[in-house]
Design an enzyme around this catalytic site. Sequence first.
Site, PDB file in Angstrom:
ATOM      1  N   ASP A 178       2.687   2.392   2.139  1.00 15.32           N
ATOM      2  CA  ASP A 178       2.924   3.058   3.815  1.00 15.32           C
ATOM      3  C   ASP A 178       4.183   2.976   4.245  1.00 15.32           C
ATOM      4  OD1 ASP A 178       0.198   3.328   3.727  1.00 15.32           O
ATOM      5  OD2 ASP A 178      -0.135   2.091   5.515  1.00 15.32           O
ATOM      6  N   CYS A 215       0.905  -1.103  -0.038  1.00 17.34           N
ATOM      7  CA  CYS A 215      -0.135  -0.122   0.038  1.00 17.34           C
ATOM      8  C   CYS A 215       0.804   1.110   0.125  1.00 17.34           C
ATOM      9  CB  CYS A 215      -0.861  -0.080   1.258  1.00 17.34           C
ATOM     10  SG  CYS A 215      -0.205  -0.507   2.573  1.00 17.34           S
ATOM     11  N   CYS A 267      -2.242   4.804   6.264  1.00 20.48           N
ATOM     12  CA  CYS A 267      -3.866   4.835   6.530  1.00 20.48           C
ATOM     13  C   CYS A 267      -3.995   4.907   7.977  1.00 20.48           C
ATOM     14  CB  CYS A 267      -4.585   3.618   5.733  1.00 20.48           C
ATOM     15  SG  CYS A 267      -3.848   2.102   6.812  1.00 20.48           S
ATOM     16  N   CYS A 273      -1.038  -3.847   8.418  1.00 18.76           N
ATOM     17  CA  CYS A 273      -0.619  -2.533   9.149  1.00 18.76           C
ATOM     18  C   CYS A 273       0.008  -3.086  10.440  1.00 18.76           C
ATOM     19  CB  CYS A 273      -1.912  -1.657   9.435  1.00 18.76           C
ATOM     20  SG  CYS A 273      -2.552  -1.079   7.987  1.00 18.76           S
TER      21      CYS A 273
END
Lengths: 224, 137
Positions: free
Chosen positions: B39, B37, B64, B107
């Site tokens: 990140d 993603c 996020c 995450c």
Amino acid sequence: MNHCTSCQKALEGSWLVCADCGAVQSDSTIDFFQALGHERRFGIDTAALEREFHRLSRRLHPDRFARASAEEQQNSLAATALLNDAWRTLRDPVSRLEYLLKLEGHAVGEEHAGKGKSAERQPPSDLLEEVFELNVQLEELRMSQKMGEAADGAVVKDLAATGVRFESMLQAVDDALAAESAKWDTGAAEARTEAATRMIQLLDRRRYLQNLVRDVHETLGAAA
Amino acid sequence: MAYSDKVVDHYNNPRNVGTLDKSSEEVGTGLVGAPECGDVMRLQIRVNPETQVIEEAKFKTFGCGSAIASSSLATEWVKGKTIAEAMEIKNTDIVKELALPPVKIHCSVLAEDAIRAAIGDWKKKNGVAETVAVAAN
């Protein structure tokens, strides 16, 4: 090799419709390459594929089956939907890459994240450092925008230069992807596995770079 | 998809955002990214050389809400723990605490990776050998 569900002849070209008897097939398990009657490979003549897509679209169009049986109408609808998905996916080089890698059983993209340890898929640390620093710059600029301050000309110029640099990195990734996909197309099993591994890494790197390029443009656009 | 209250809380009031002196001998820095993603997460710890207790932890995450909440929670959890205890923190604990949905599990993996990377960096700086995992049974 698939056979027509109506006349039992071997299907040639697209597996959505029998070239011989014209029956639309109701097999929803076929992949996008089979739908467009194209060999499973990365390198594609998109202009030729588009012509085939249009030809098949006309051939399968639900309007042509307005007076056919309910089953045939249903088949035409389903085949048209599949054909559209196939063309949308295969026309774009990146989505084609991701699709084909998934088709070959490789884990690609966000939905596969977190299933295994991400450590082996960690991007190189030099890239991470750059990504982090760029994000810091972007945040600073956004903050000053929020406060209604005029953007610092030097910061904007810096950021624009960084954006250009990341764009050229993106281009380099695309070139490398093209080279690896050519290797996959022509290689034997072992070379294919190697190329696929490289491509997955390149796609990861690409996603990073693309997000950054987008963020830089958005932030600079707001500053202008 | 709705975020859980705990994620929203950490997102709105992130704990321990900031930077520690990277060049300090007592500071370990972990910089990790999620290729899926895009990140990036930086987690830093300041370790007491005598007790090996993590006395301070800071993070900075671009990503996020779940990634921010995961790293915020990770800094809260490592503070006051010894290096060995902090290594015990599992991403699944973070998933449970924050009620992360399946698509956001990565995450928490990233936060666990960040803790380990920070500890690894500190160990390297201080010449502590990587502890070999010993099977309990």
